[in-house]
Design an enzyme around this catalytic site. Sequence first.
Site, PDB file in Angstrom:
ATOM      1  N   HIS A 136       0.794  -1.154   0.040  1.00 21.50           N
ATOM      2  CA  HIS A 136       0.108  -0.072  -0.036  1.00 21.50           C
ATOM      3  C   HIS A 136       0.900   1.182   0.012  1.00 21.50           C
ATOM      4  O   HIS A 136       2.242   1.213  -0.024  1.00 21.50           O
ATOM      5  CB  HIS A 136      -0.855  -0.112   1.346  1.00 21.50           C
ATOM      6  CG  HIS A 136      -2.080  -1.131   1.064  1.00 21.50           C
ATOM      7  ND1 HIS A 136      -3.064  -1.047   2.001  1.00 21.50           N
ATOM      8  CD2 HIS A 136      -2.227  -1.948   0.369  1.00 21.50           C
ATOM      9  CE1 HIS A 136      -3.780  -2.132   1.516  1.00 21.50           C
ATOM     10  NE2 HIS A 136      -3.318  -2.652   0.652  1.00 21.50           N
TER      11      HIS A 136
ATOM     12  N   GLU B 153       1.103   3.715   1.871  1.00 20.96           N
ATOM     13  CA  GLU B 153       2.270   4.043   3.249  1.00 20.96           C
ATOM     14  C   GLU B 153       3.380   3.235   3.304  1.00 20.96           C
ATOM     15  O   GLU B 153       4.623   3.674   3.644  1.00 20.96           O
ATOM     16  CB  GLU B 153       1.310   3.540   4.498  1.00 20.96           C
ATOM     17  CG  GLU B 153       0.188   4.428   4.769  1.00 20.96           C
ATOM     18  CD  GLU B 153      -1.102   3.710   4.170  1.00 20.96           C
ATOM     19  OE1 GLU B 153      -2.151   4.155   4.498  1.00 20.96           O
ATOM     20  OE2 GLU B 153      -1.151   3.130   3.131  1.00 20.96           O
TER      21      GLU B 153
ATOM     22  N   CYS C   2      -5.322   1.493   6.722  1.00 22.59           N
ATOM     23  CA  CYS C   2      -6.095   0.137   7.099  1.00 22.59           C
ATOM     24  C   CYS C   2      -5.508  -0.308   8.194  1.00 22.59           C
ATOM     25  O   CYS C   2      -4.384  -0.147   8.703  1.00 22.59           O
ATOM     26  CB  CYS C   2      -5.917  -0.685   5.896  1.00 22.59           C
ATOM     27  SG  CYS C   2      -4.371  -1.398   5.677  1.00 22.59           S
TER      28      CYS C   2
ATOM     29  N   CYS D 291      -1.465  -1.131   7.385  1.00 20.25           N
ATOM     30  CA  CYS D 291      -0.549  -0.077   7.230  1.00 20.25           C
ATOM     31  C   CYS D 291      -0.321   0.573   8.704  1.00 20.25           C
ATOM     32  O   CYS D 291       0.635   1.255   8.849  1.00 20.25           O
ATOM     33  CB  CYS D 291      -1.266   0.632   6.282  1.00 20.25           C
ATOM     34  SG  CYS D 291      -1.057   0.138   4.637  1.00 20.25           S
TER      35      CYS D 291
ATOM     36  N   THR E 139     -25.501  10.045 -32.391  1.00 17.06           N
ATOM     37  CA  THR E 139     -24.135   9.208 -32.003  1.00 17.06           C
ATOM     38  C   THR E 139     -24.058   8.259 -33.129  1.00 17.06           C
ATOM     39  O   THR E 139     -22.882   7.749 -33.037  1.00 17.06           O
ATOM     40  CB  THR E 139     -24.532   8.059 -30.967  1.00 17.06           C
ATOM     41  OG1 THR E 139     -25.669   7.459 -31.302  1.00 17.06           O
ATOM     42  CG2 THR E 139     -24.656   9.037 -29.501  1.00 17.06           C
TER      43      THR E 139
ATOM     44  N   ARG F 218     -11.374   4.857 -20.102  1.00 17.65           N
ATOM     45  CA  ARG F 218     -11.540   3.478 -19.960  1.00 17.65           C
ATOM     46  C   ARG F 218     -10.493   2.812 -19.220  1.00 17.65           C
ATOM     47  O   ARG F 218     -10.949   1.756 -18.304  1.00 17.65           O
ATOM     48  CB  ARG F 218     -11.280   2.840 -21.437  1.00 17.65           C
ATOM     49  CG  ARG F 218     -12.417   3.126 -22.610  1.00 17.65           C
ATOM     50  CD  ARG F 218     -11.953   2.282 -23.722  1.00 17.65           C
ATOM     51  NE  ARG F 218     -13.013   2.376 -24.867  1.00 17.65           N
ATOM     52  CZ  ARG F 218     -12.722   1.866 -26.024  1.00 17.65           C
ATOM     53  NH1 ARG F 218     -11.877   0.974 -26.213  1.00 17.65           N
ATOM     54  NH2 ARG F 218     -13.896   1.745 -26.776  1.00 17.65           N
TER      55      ARG F 218
ATOM     56  N   LEU G 106     -13.151  -3.193 -27.652  1.00 21.56           N
ATOM     57  CA  LEU G 106     -13.595  -2.644 -26.353  1.00 21.56           C
ATOM     58  C   LEU G 106     -12.334  -2.703 -25.419  1.00 21.56           C
ATOM     59  O   LEU G 106     -12.562  -3.460 -24.190  1.00 21.56           O
ATOM     60  CB  LEU G 106     -14.914  -3.295 -25.785  1.00 21.56           C
ATOM     61  CG  LEU G 106     -15.303  -2.297 -24.638  1.00 21.56           C
ATOM     62  CD1 LEU G 106     -15.962  -1.082 -25.219  1.00 21.56           C
ATOM     63  CD2 LEU G 106     -16.747  -3.162 -24.167  1.00 21.56           C
TER      64      LEU G 106
ATOM     65  N   ARG H 178      -6.158   1.009 -25.874  1.00 26.75           N
ATOM     66  CA  ARG H 178      -5.177   0.834 -26.650  1.00 26.75           C
ATOM     67  C   ARG H 178      -4.363   2.345 -26.880  1.00 26.75           C
ATOM     68  O   ARG H 178      -3.147   2.252 -27.070  1.00 26.75           O
ATOM     69  CB  ARG H 178      -5.518   0.557 -28.231  1.00 26.75           C
ATOM     70  CG  ARG H 178      -6.355  -0.784 -28.075  1.00 26.75           C
ATOM     71  CD  ARG H 178      -6.669  -1.118 -29.544  1.00 26.75           C
ATOM     72  NE  ARG H 178      -7.467  -0.136 -30.337  1.00 26.75           N
ATOM     73  CZ  ARG H 178      -8.819  -0.063 -30.032  1.00 26.75           C
ATOM     74  NH1 ARG H 178      -9.579  -0.952 -29.142  1.00 26.75           N
ATOM     75  NH2 ARG H 178      -9.500   1.060 -30.773  1.00 26.75           N
TER      76      ARG H 178
ATOM     77  N   SER I   6     -28.709 -10.992 -24.297  1.00 22.03           N
ATOM     78  CA  SER I   6     -29.991 -11.701 -23.694  1.00 22.03           C
ATOM     79  C   SER I   6     -29.902 -13.121 -24.302  1.00 22.03           C
ATOM     80  O   SER I   6     -30.023 -14.002 -23.536  1.00 22.03           O
ATOM     81  CB  SER I   6     -31.116 -11.002 -23.857  1.00 22.03           C
ATOM     82  OG  SER I   6     -31.334  -9.786 -23.295  1.00 22.03           O
TER      83      SER I   6
END
Length: 372
Positions: free
Chosen positions: A56, A58, A84, A93, A170, A193, A213, A216, A231
Site C-alpha cells: 500500500h 504507506e 487500513c 498499514c 451518435t 476506459r 473494447l 489501446r 440476452s
Amino acid sequence: MTHFSPADHAAMQDALALATQAIGLTEPNPRVGCVLVDARGQVIGRGHTQQAGGPHAEVMALRDAAARGHPTQGATAYVTLEPCSHHGRTPPCCDALLAAGIARVVCAVGDPNPLVAGQGLARLQAHGVQVASGLLAEAARELNLGFFSRMVRGRPWVRLKVAASLDGRTALDNGVSQWITGTAARTDGHAWRKRAGALLTGVGTVLDDNPRLDVRLVETPRQPLRVVIDSRLDTPPEARILAAPGQVLLYAAHPGPGRAELLAAGGAETVLRPGPHGKVDLPAVLADLAARGINELHVEAGHKLNGSFVREGLVDEYLVYLAPKLLGAGRPLAAFGPLETLQEAPGLVFHGVDRVGDDLRLIARPPARDRF
C-alpha cells in the site's frame, strides 16, 4: 475544525498526485498516495498503492524513505485515504506506521470499507499518534468514487460515455458512427476506459461495430474486464471483443442451446441474470460486478442499451464528447420515453466542460448522485 497549514495542503496535494499514478493499477483496491515529511518540513518519502496484493501507499513511502537513508521517527504521514487496520492480502498499514515511529498522520478522507471505517485512525490515536482528517477530502473522494460506491451502495459507479454530434446524434441513420469526434477525444476516452474496472457494451454494438473494447490509445498496466449484455448470446465466437487480451463476461437472459459452451471455448464466461420481458436484469448485473470487485463501470453502448440504463436510473455520470458538426436524422444518445412533460426529463448537473482537441467534453451527473 482542524486547522491545516499551507505546508499541510502542499503535502496532501503531492499525495493526491501520487494517488493518480495508481489509476489502472490497484483495482479493486482504492487509489492511495502517501507523503512523509520530517520535523524540519522536508519530504523524506513518497509512494502510492501498487497492484492488488502488493504494498500500500504507506509502505511504499516508508520504503522510499529507507532507500534514501532518511529516518522516519517523529515524521508526519500525509495519506489520501485512512490507513487500513486489518489483515487482508497485506498486513495493516497502521502497524507499519507505528513501527516506523510516525508521530502524526493526516488523512484526506476516511475509508468506507467496513473493515476499516474509522478504526485505522482510532488505532493510531490509541498508540499516541496525533491524527487529523478532512484535508482535501472532496478531491480524495472523487478519485475513489467507484470504491466508495461499491463499499456504500454495493454497486459500481456507472459512467455512460457517448460521442455525439452537436445535435445529439451518435450515428447516422444507417448506423455509421466512425468517427464523429476527433483523435484527441478518442484518446481521452481511452484514458477514461483505463480508470474503469470493467467496460460494458451491448450485443447490438458487437454485431454492428465489432469493437475490441479495450485500452489501446494510452498506456495501461492491465486491461479492464469486458462485459457484453447479450440476452440470447448472439455474440459471434469470432467477435474481436473475445479475441482481445483480458477476461470477457457475457450476461444473458435466455441463451440458445449450446451457445454458452460455444462461447466458453473462446474464453468467455456466461452469467445468467434474466429480467422482465426476456431481457437481462441490469441492476442484478451491477450487483454481480460489485461482488467481483468492480469499482467503476464504463458503458459504451448503443442508443437502445443506453436508453435502458437511463430509464432505470442507473447512470451515475455522463461522459459526453460533442463534435462541432450536425448529422440531422440519425441515432440518438439514448432511446427512452417519450416523455409527456418537461418535468419528467432527468435533470443533470454539469461537473466539467472542457475542450479536447476540436471537440467538447461534458461531464454531468444527476443532482446529489455522489452523496452516498
